[in-house]
Every structure is written in structure tokens, then in C-alpha cells.
Scaffold this motif. Structure first.
Motif, PDB file in Angstrom:
ATOM      1  N   GLU A   1      44.204  71.995  26.689  1.00 45.91           N
ATOM      2  CA  GLU A   1      44.883  71.426  25.525  1.00 45.91           C
ATOM      3  C   GLU A   1      44.458  69.982  25.290  1.00 45.91           C
ATOM      4  O   GLU A   1      44.324  69.537  24.141  1.00 45.91           O
ATOM      5  CB  GLU A   1      46.397  71.514  25.705  1.00 45.91           C
ATOM      6  CG  GLU A   1      46.941  72.933  25.624  1.00 45.91           C
ATOM      7  CD  GLU A   1      46.567  73.619  24.317  1.00 45.91           C
ATOM      8  OE1 GLU A   1      46.645  72.974  23.247  1.00 45.91           O
ATOM      9  OE2 GLU A   1      46.188  74.807  24.364  1.00 45.91           O
ATOM     10  N   GLU A   2      44.243  69.233  26.357  1.00 44.04           N
ATOM     11  CA  GLU A   2      43.793  67.847  26.208  1.00 44.04           C
ATOM     12  C   GLU A   2      42.411  67.794  25.557  1.00 44.04           C
ATOM     13  O   GLU A   2      42.150  66.946  24.690  1.00 44.04           O
ATOM     14  CB  GLU A   2      43.768  67.161  27.575  1.00 44.04           C
ATOM     15  CG  GLU A   2      45.153  66.894  28.158  1.00 44.04           C
ATOM     16  CD  GLU A   2      45.075  66.325  29.567  1.00 44.04           C
ATOM     17  OE1 GLU A   2      43.944  66.211  30.104  1.00 44.04           O
ATOM     18  OE2 GLU A   2      46.137  65.998  30.134  1.00 44.04           O
ATOM     19  N   ALA A   3      41.524  68.697  25.981  1.00 44.44           N
ATOM     20  CA  ALA A   3      40.180  68.730  25.410  1.00 44.44           C
ATOM     21  C   ALA A   3      40.221  69.126  23.940  1.00 44.44           C
ATOM     22  O   ALA A   3      39.517  68.535  23.102  1.00 44.44           O
ATOM     23  CB  ALA A   3      39.297  69.701  26.198  1.00 44.44           C
ATOM     24  N   LEU A   4      41.036  70.114  23.608  1.00 43.11           N
ATOM     25  CA  LEU A   4      41.136  70.552  22.219  1.00 43.11           C
ATOM     26  C   LEU A   4      41.700  69.445  21.332  1.00 43.11           C
ATOM     27  O   LEU A   4      41.236  69.242  20.205  1.00 43.11           O
ATOM     28  CB  LEU A   4      42.009  71.797  22.120  1.00 43.11           C
ATOM     29  CG  LEU A   4      41.468  73.065  22.807  1.00 43.11           C
ATOM     30  CD1 LEU A   4      42.436  74.219  22.623  1.00 43.11           C
ATOM     31  CD2 LEU A   4      40.096  73.432  22.253  1.00 43.11           C
ATOM     32  N   ALA A   5      42.684  68.713  21.840  1.00 43.42           N
ATOM     33  CA  ALA A   5      43.270  67.621  21.062  1.00 43.42           C
ATOM     34  C   ALA A   5      42.265  66.486  20.863  1.00 43.42           C
ATOM     35  O   ALA A   5      42.142  65.930  19.763  1.00 43.42           O
ATOM     36  CB  ALA A   5      44.528  67.098  21.761  1.00 43.42           C
ATOM     37  N   ALA A   6      41.527  66.172  21.930  1.00 48.22           N
ATOM     38  CA  ALA A   6      40.548  65.087  21.848  1.00 48.22           C
ATOM     39  C   ALA A   6      39.413  65.426  20.883  1.00 48.22           C
ATOM     40  O   ALA A   6      38.854  64.544  20.230  1.00 48.22           O
ATOM     41  CB  ALA A   6      39.992  64.778  23.239  1.00 48.22           C
ATOM     42  N   ASN A   7      39.067  66.699  20.807  1.00 50.20           N
ATOM     43  CA  ASN A   7      37.927  67.121  19.979  1.00 50.20           C
ATOM     44  C   ASN A   7      38.336  67.665  18.615  1.00 50.20           C
ATOM     45  O   ASN A   7      37.481  68.162  17.866  1.00 50.20           O
ATOM     46  CB  ASN A   7      37.121  68.199  20.717  1.00 50.20           C
ATOM     47  CG  ASN A   7      36.311  67.624  21.855  1.00 50.20           C
ATOM     48  OD1 ASN A   7      35.861  66.487  21.798  1.00 50.20           O
ATOM     49  ND2 ASN A   7      36.116  68.417  22.900  1.00 50.20           N
TER      50      ASN A   7
END
Length: 288
Positions: free
Chosen positions: A176-182
Motif C-alpha cells: 500500500e505504501e508503494a502504491l500510494a507513493a507511485n
């Protein structure tokens, strides 16, 4: 303030500014010096005033060169603190420089073996923050090749078979952190890969046991991939095979996946052995 002349390499780089004009390499030398000094500042970042003082150059000159390095992605500037940090392209260069050591050198045997066994193109990708970087492409003997990925290419985690294998190997919170950052870059440059689509692909990958990219980046360029895990269980790389759709039928995927997993396990074993060896060396060095 940055510590002046922090390392020998820093001294050499700063001294080089004074002699570079004689051979016409002044601008390059100055840019390299700024990169070195910003890198030495590490996580604290470098202030413009400190860099001006260390380089002994006019402030407008230093600012122009810093902005040029930011535009190239080699540096990044925090908009609030105005401090400079190493940029995202430095991560790419660092990954490519790893050809001389680490996971890349250990993986070369497996990449060659996979490309010869399958006849198709084998790839090694590594995670860098919330991105996946291709660090090696090994061509197989089959005459028809796909060209969707090359060494140095960088995509958000989840894009492509290698990137999807890396993303799916992360815990849900990190996904989820990666999806939010990208989110912004996915919407702008990778419309088929929305966060909701990537969540679904992650679940499919975990259930299937390997990542599948069915031509989502480039039509008729399919790929399958598996993660390489470190001793702590976290993904440190991914192996993938790319080919045309006709060569990656469901039946053939089931033939290739065991080959990928076998080589991923071989690499993991070598990495763990190397890590254990380094730990033993550190222990011996610290013994009285």
C-alpha cells in the motif's frame, strides 16, 4: 555545515576544480564535485551556502549547476528545506554499477542458463525504494525477441513481471505504501496499472505462485517472474523471462516457472552464503 574535506576523494575532487580549466573539463569536474559533496552530506542534505563555501565558486554558478543536476535526476531538492540530496537516477546508476559485485554477479550464471534453457530473454531486476530497476538483460537464441525492457530501465513496483514479483513479495502494508507513493506516476505514465489493478495483480501473483505480465506494457510482449529473497525474507531481486504471447502459453508458463524458481533458490543460497561469510569476517575483526 558540511564538514570540509571530509574524505580523501572529496579533497581530490575539490582540487580538481582548480586544474580542470586547463583541459576543458571544468564544467564536468565541477558537476562531479557537487555530486560528491551532496552524497557526502547523506541523509542530512546539503545547503547551497555550504556547497558554495566548499567549492569556492560563485553562488550563481553553483546554483545553476545544481539545478542542471536536478533536471537530470542526479540530484533532488527538498522544496521545504531547500537542501539537496542524491536523486533517483543515482539509484539507477548504482544498480548498474553493481555489475561488479553483489546480486548481479551472483545471478549472471543463472541468467545465462535460463536464456539458453528457454531460448528467450532473461532479466534480473532489483528494488530501489518504490521502483524496480532492470540491471541485466540476457538474450536467448530464439530469433524473435521482445524489447520492452533494457538494462537501466526503471518502472514503479508492480509494472512488468519482475516489478510485480517484487511488489507481491512485500507485506500488505509495504504494498500500500508503494502504491500510494507511485499513484501520480502510475496515473500519468502507466494508465493500465491503476492501484486497484495492481492490488488484483498482487493477489493473483500470490495465488498463482509467479508474476505474469500479459502484454500490459507492450502488446505481444509477455513475461513471467519470481522474486529472489534475502536472508530476512525480503525481496532483493527478481528473475523474469520475456517472450511473445505465442511462446508464453499457460502450458509453457508451467514449464518455465520451475526453472525460474530453481535459479532463484540457487541465487538465494549463494547470497546467504556470502552474507554469512561477511558476518564471520566482521565477528573476527571485532574479537580482541
Amino acid at each position: 555545515m558540511l564538514e570540509q574535506h571530509k574524505t580523501l576523494s572529496g579533497k581530490i575532487a575539490i582540487q580538481g576544480i582548480r586544474s580542470a580549466a586547463a583541459n576543458g573539463a571544468q564544467a564536468i569536474d565541477r558537476a562531479a564535485t557537487l555530486l560528491l559533496l551532496v552524497g557526502r552530506a547523506a541523509s542530512s542534505g546539503a545547503r547551497l551556502s555550504d556547497l558554495v563555501e566548499q567549492c569556492n565558486l560563485p553562488k550563481p554558478t553553483v546554483r545553476r549547476m545544481l539545478l542542471a543536476l536536478v533536471r537530470a535526476g542526479l540530484l533532488d531538492q527538498d522544496l521545504e528545506t531547500r537542501r539537496y540530496y542524491l536523486g533517483p537516477e543515482i539509484h539507477v546508476l548504482g544498480a548498474l554499477a553493481s555489475t561488479r559485485f553483489g546480486i548481479h554477479s551472483i545471478s549472471l550464471r543463472s541468467l545465462v542458463k535460463l536464456s539458453q534453457q528457454t531460448g528467450d530473454t532473461a532479466f534480473l531486476s532489483v528494488p530501489r525504494d518504490v521502483y524496480s530497476i532492470c540491471v541485466h538483460r540476457e538474450e536467448g537464441p530464439f530469433p524473435i525477441r521482445v524489447h520492452a525492457l533494457h538494462a537501466g530501465d526503471r518502472h514503479p513496483l508492480g509494472v512488468g513481471a519482475g516489478g510485480l514479483a517484487l511488489l507481491a513479495a512485500l507485506p500488505d502494508e509495504a504494498v500500500e505504501e508503494a502504491l500510494a507513493a507511485n499513484a501520480d506516476v502510475l496515473a500519468e505514465k502507466y494508465p493500465p496499472f491503476s492501484p486497484s489493478v495492481l492490488r488484483s495483480l498482487v493477489q493473483d501473483t500470490r495465488a498463482r505462485g509467479y508474476a505474469l505480465n500479459p502484454g500490459m506494457l507492450l502488446s505481444d510482449s509477455w513475461a513471467i517472474g519470481v522474486p529472489i529473497r534475502g536472508s530476512d525474507g525480503k525481496p532483493v531481486g527478481a528473475l523474469s523471462i520475456a517472450a511473445t504471447e505465442s511462446r508464453l502459453t499457460p502450458e509453457r508458463q508451467l514449464e518455465i516457472v520451475p526453472l525460474l524458481k530453481k535459479e532463484a533458490f540457487w541465487i538465494e543460497t549463494r547470497l546467504n552464503e556470502a552474507d554469512s561469510g561477511e558476518k564471520q569476517v566482521r565477528i573476527r575483526r571485532n574479537q580482541p
